[in-house]
Enzyme design. Structure first.
Site, PDB file in Angstrom:
ATOM      1  N   ARG A 289       0.839  -1.214   0.000  1.00 10.51           N
ATOM      2  CA  ARG A 289       0.000   0.000   0.000  1.00 10.51           C
ATOM      3  C   ARG A 289       0.872   1.262   0.000  1.00 10.51           C
ATOM      4  NH1 ARG A 289      -3.849  -2.975  -1.917  1.00 10.51           N
ATOM      5  NH2 ARG A 289      -4.484  -4.613  -0.515  1.00 10.51           N
TER       6      ARG A 289
ATOM      7  N   ASN B  64       2.671  -7.598   7.790  1.00 12.06           N
ATOM      8  CA  ASN B  64       2.692  -8.882   7.074  1.00 12.06           C
ATOM      9  C   ASN B  64       4.169  -9.225   6.897  1.00 12.06           C
ATOM     10  OD1 ASN B  64      -0.114  -9.018   6.746  1.00 12.06           O
ATOM     11  ND2 ASN B  64      -0.050  -7.822   4.869  1.00 12.06           N
TER      12      ASN B  64
ATOM     13  N   LYS C 125       0.857  -8.683  13.970  1.00 12.34           N
ATOM     14  CA  LYS C 125      -0.431  -8.956  13.319  1.00 12.34           C
ATOM     15  C   LYS C 125      -0.604 -10.474  13.384  1.00 12.34           C
ATOM     16  CE  LYS C 125      -2.655  -8.630   8.730  1.00 12.34           C
ATOM     17  NZ  LYS C 125      -2.621  -7.999   7.393  1.00 12.34           N
TER      18      LYS C 125
ATOM     19  N   GLU D   4      -5.920 -12.081   8.403  1.00  9.49           N
ATOM     20  CA  GLU D   4      -5.661 -12.180   6.963  1.00  9.49           C
ATOM     21  C   GLU D   4      -4.566 -13.198   6.663  1.00  9.49           C
ATOM     22  OE1 GLU D   4      -5.104  -8.022   5.779  1.00  9.49           O
ATOM     23  OE2 GLU D   4      -7.260  -7.873   5.484  1.00  9.49           O
TER      24      GLU D   4
ATOM     25  N   LYS E 188      -7.793  -0.188  14.657  1.00 13.77           N
ATOM     26  CA  LYS E 188      -8.042   0.760  13.560  1.00 13.77           C
ATOM     27  C   LYS E 188      -9.184   1.697  13.923  1.00 13.77           C
ATOM     28  CE  LYS E 188      -6.267  -2.072   9.798  1.00 13.77           C
ATOM     29  NZ  LYS E 188      -6.358  -2.481   8.393  1.00 13.77           N
TER      30      LYS E 188
ATOM     31  N   ASP F  55     -12.042  -1.030   7.669  1.00 11.33           N
ATOM     32  CA  ASP F  55     -10.646  -0.950   7.260  1.00 11.33           C
ATOM     33  C   ASP F  55     -10.388   0.354   6.509  1.00 11.33           C
ATOM     34  OD1 ASP F  55      -8.074  -1.516   6.589  1.00 11.33           O
ATOM     35  OD2 ASP F  55      -8.530  -3.059   5.106  1.00 11.33           O
TER      36      ASP F  55
ATOM     37  N   GLU G 241      -5.206   3.293  15.628  1.00  9.58           N
ATOM     38  CA  GLU G 241      -4.409   3.165  14.398  1.00  9.58           C
ATOM     39  C   GLU G 241      -5.079   3.929  13.266  1.00  9.58           C
ATOM     40  OE1 GLU G 241      -3.001  -0.801  13.261  1.00  9.58           O
ATOM     41  OE2 GLU G 241      -3.247  -0.285  11.147  1.00  9.58           O
TER      42      GLU G 241
ATOM     43  N   GLU H 138      -4.683   4.264   0.870  1.00 11.15           N
ATOM     44  CA  GLU H 138      -5.088   3.003   0.239  1.00 11.15           C
ATOM     45  C   GLU H 138      -6.482   3.098  -0.384  1.00 11.15           C
ATOM     46  OE1 GLU H 138      -4.994  -0.381   2.837  1.00 11.15           O
ATOM     47  OE2 GLU H 138      -5.907  -1.695   1.339  1.00 11.15           O
TER      48      GLU H 138
ATOM     49  N   GLU I 182     -15.237  11.862  -1.050  1.00 15.28           N
ATOM     50  CA  GLU I 182     -16.330  11.040  -0.521  1.00 15.28           C
ATOM     51  C   GLU I 182     -17.555  11.097  -1.442  1.00 15.28           C
ATOM     52  OE1 GLU I 182     -17.967  12.442   3.201  1.00 15.28           O
ATOM     53  OE2 GLU I 182     -18.543  10.401   3.744  1.00 15.28           O
TER      54      GLU I 182
HETATM   55  C1  GCV Z   1      -0.783  -4.838   5.849  1.00 17.44           C
HETATM   56  C2  GCV Z   1      -5.850  -4.101   4.611  1.00 17.44           C
HETATM   57  C3  GCV Z   1      -4.816  -3.866   3.551  1.00 17.44           C
HETATM   58  C4  GCV Z   1      -3.626  -4.786   3.713  1.00 17.44           C
HETATM   59  C5  GCV Z   1      -3.050  -4.602   5.127  1.00 17.44           C
HETATM   60  C6  GCV Z   1      -4.169  -4.884   6.118  1.00 17.44           C
HETATM   61  C7  GCV Z   1      -3.730  -4.655   7.561  1.00 17.44           C
HETATM   62  O1  GCV Z   1      -6.469  -5.339   4.439  1.00 17.44           O
HETATM   63  O2  GCV Z   1      -5.400  -4.015   2.285  1.00 17.44           O
HETATM   64  O3  GCV Z   1      -2.666  -4.453   2.745  1.00 17.44           O
HETATM   65  O4  GCV Z   1      -1.961  -5.430   5.352  1.00 17.44           O
HETATM   66  O5  GCV Z   1      -5.252  -4.024   5.880  1.00 17.44           O
HETATM   67  O6  GCV Z   1      -3.996  -3.582   8.068  1.00 17.44           O
HETATM   68  O7  GCV Z   1      -3.115  -5.541   8.129  1.00 17.44           O
END
Ligand code: GCV
Length: 608
Positions: A111, A153, A231, A235, A309, A314, A336, A342, A442
């Site tokens: 991102r 990740n 994390k 995901e 978050k 997201d 966060e 993104e 928006e």
């Molecule tokens: C780092 C979203 C983003 C992912 C990101 C994820 C997260 O899904 O598309 O790229 O991964 O958030 O915050 O862990």
């Protein structure tokens, strides 16, 4: 062009010993005419105090407090137009003001919209010292003090924590230390399994020992490391669920390994079912974080911080505050945010985040969180943030993390005044454009809080059904009559997670603010909005307005006297934004027109 820093050119020696020394050099270079004495008071920590006695200024503070005080003074003097008050005192609201980089060892940035990583190349840490120094100054100048350098990740977890990679990590930490910035690293929960241990179960003695040895090794190299970021079970990332353990058990094990060294364990709460069947109407993704964590309140070690978050989905353009941020009173929590654009235009479209953050802080009492983090928007582009005006988001974030009570619009205005030598009128135009940019974006994208009508995976441009039959739990369920998901207490029950005041505000579509309407409610196209328009007409109107306002924005930006290198980038991106806004406007309007069969009340062109 490094945005606001250009106003404070300085050549710092290669070796700096401390934030105090940096503060002294910055001041000598920016304000040679001013008699400023620096007085270190350890007990003041990051806080500072400025006292003016006649022509002399005393700056008192802890070591990094002196640095932040120096920047305050430099901003004040550079902007002119006032006499420094006799007494100024300031201290940060949050002690951890973090940046999370999603940088990968191969140099790519997840991102990332501003080039490649500033820290990694070819599987190793590698950097340009001059650029790192500017980055560190940028962080210090807006009070940011923790930098997590690698992606949550963790694709190639091997090198950062091992003997082989540690000398580089130590050298990088040394680059940032004189600017009051401590490093943090993201770790992979299953990493012990790459080192001959058959499990990553947090209750397994071998696993615990591996993490303890690893923490000891890392802290020997970087004694002031802020901690680890994780994390887990999110995901596809590994985590304690594999072993039937709770996230409290999982996080506490790592926290124990960090405890002897004073390290913090930052544990992200972005946990949801990302393999959902779109036919399943029982699962409602925004409920996931609360469902996973709320019952664990009070079970986390005191050096664990849950990082949550801002919204329950997201980083969409408009989301209500995540209820988890308001819950868990006996747990340390961090908010966060995402500076990387993104879902908000990839640093192509103009998108100033201050108004969005103002809404977050309106609903989030300051004392509910003890730290704040934001996903970085920088990379190795010459101007660091790709779009020159995206730098304002980094600057605003830093100053808000210091004092969330400040009106973020004032910070945007401060940034513009520091960055461009414009006439008062041009400054006013630019500030107004920037402050309206989020609302414009928006309007032409997904309507009224529904989110997600974006091109899958890449997340730029419209695709209203792109995620509709996918696994990610992000559905709008538009049909011929209605659109949205009922998240009220009688619907999916998501609203039950809120304190009564917010729950009641959103529960009734008559009192729910229009901009959140389709986040919380499923409504027919004929629904009458507060101003008497139908829902479908409001969707059409917003999209036509968003496109028109984008074109107006383009005209105004063209007239502003930006320095040439900024101007070229800004106008080129604006051109792409106009294209994007037109695509969104036409695709979304056509999508709803084809479903509803309702024509635009003003006879404007909608494609069929
Ligand atoms: C780092 C979203 C983003 C992912 C990101 C994820 C997260 O899904 O598309 O790229 O991964 O958030 O915050 O862990």
């Amino acid at each position: 062009m490094n945005a606001w820093l250009n106003r404070f050119p300085v050549s710092l020696p290669e070796r700096l010993t401390s934030p105090e020394e940096t503060a002294a050099l910055e001041l000598r270079s920016a304000l040679p005419e001013l008699a400023v004495s620096l007085e270190k008071k350890e007990e003041m920590g990051e806080g500072f105090c400025l006292r003016r006695v006649g022509d002399r200024i005393r700056l008192l503070g802890g070591e990094t407090g002196l640095l932040y005080g120096a920047w305050f003074l430099m901003y004040f003097c550079r902007l002119g137009g006032g006499t420094l008050p006799d007494h100024v005192e300031s201290a940060p609201r949050y002690s951890l003001r973090m940046i999370n980089c999603w940088d990968n060892p191969d140099g790519t940035v997840e991102r990332g919209y501003a080039g490649m990583s500033l820290f990694f190349r070819g599987g190793r840490l590698a950097w340009d010292p001059a650029r790192i120094r500017t980055l560190a100054r940028m962080m210090a100048s807006c009070s940011l003090n923790v930098l997590c350098i690698n992606n949550v990740n963790v694709h190639d977890p091997a090198q950062l924590l091992l003997e082989d990679g540690l000398p580089d990590l130590a050298r990088l930490a040394a680059e940032f230390r004189p600017f009051g910035v401590r490093l943090m690293v993201s770790v992979d929960y299953s990493q012990p399994m790459r080192h001959g241990i058959p499990t990553a179960d947090p209750l397994d003695a071998q696993v615990q020992a591996w993490w303890q040895e690893t923490a000891a090794r890392v802290y020997r190299a970087v004694p002031d490391l802020a901690g680890f970021l994780v994390k887990a079970d999110s995901e596809g990332r590994p985590g304690p669920f594999t072993y039937g353990r709770s996230h409290a058990e999982g996080a506490n094990m790592l926290a124990e390994a960090l405890r002897p060294w004073g390290g913090m364990l930052v544990w992200r709460c972005f946990v949801y079912n990302c393999r959902q069947d779109w036919r399943d109407t029982e699962t409602d993704r925004p409920k996931a974080a609360w469902d996973h964590y709320a019952s664990l309140d009070g079970q986390f070690a005191d050096n664990v911080i849950l990082q949550i978050k801002n919204g329950p989905f997201d980083f969409q353009v408009r989301e209500p505050l995540s209820p988890l941020l308001l819950g868990m009173p006996n747990t340390h929590k961090a908010l966060e945010l995402q500076l990387a654009q993104e879902y908000t235009g990839h640093q192509i479209d103009l998108y100033t985040m201050a108004p969005m953050w103002q809404e977050i802080f309106r609903d989030l009492p300051e004392d509910r969180i003890m730290a704040i983090a934001a996903v970085s928007n920088w990379g190795d582009d010459a101007n660091y943030t790709g779009h020159p005006l995206a730098a304002v988001n980094l600057f605003t974030y830093g100053l808000l993390a210091w004092n969330p009570g400040v009106d973020p619009r004032e910070i945007v205005s401060l940034w513009v005044r520091l960055t461009y030598d414009f006439s008062p009128e041009d400054k006013g135009t630019l500030v107004a454009l920037m402050l309206s940019s989020r609302r414009v974006y928006e309007k032409y994208t997904a309507p009224l809080g529904i989110g997600w009508m974006v091109t899958p995976h890449d997340h730029y441009g419209p695709n209203p059904s792109g995620y509709e039959y996918d696994l990610w739990g992000t559905y709008h369920k538009a049909n011929r009559e209605a659109v949205g998901i009922d998240r009220t207490t009688s619907g999916t029950g998501y609203l039950d997670q809120y304190p009564p005041e917010l729950r009641d505000r959103y529960e009734n579509p008559r009192t729910c603010p229009d901009l959140y309407l389709l986040f919380f409610h499923r409504l027919p196209y004929a629904w009458r909005m507060k101003d008497g328009r139908t829902l479908i007409q409001r969707i059409y109107d917003d999209h036509f307005e968003g496109l028109r306002e984008t074109l107006e924005m383009q005209q105004k930006l063209q007239r502003l006297p930006f320095p040439e290198e900024d101007r070229n980038i800004i106008l080129e991106r604006m051109e792409r934004q106009v294209h994007n806004a037109r695509e969104w406007c036409d695709v979304i309007n056509t999508f709803f027109f084809r479903l509803s069969g309702v024509p635009d009340g003003h006879g404007r062109r909608i494609y069929d």
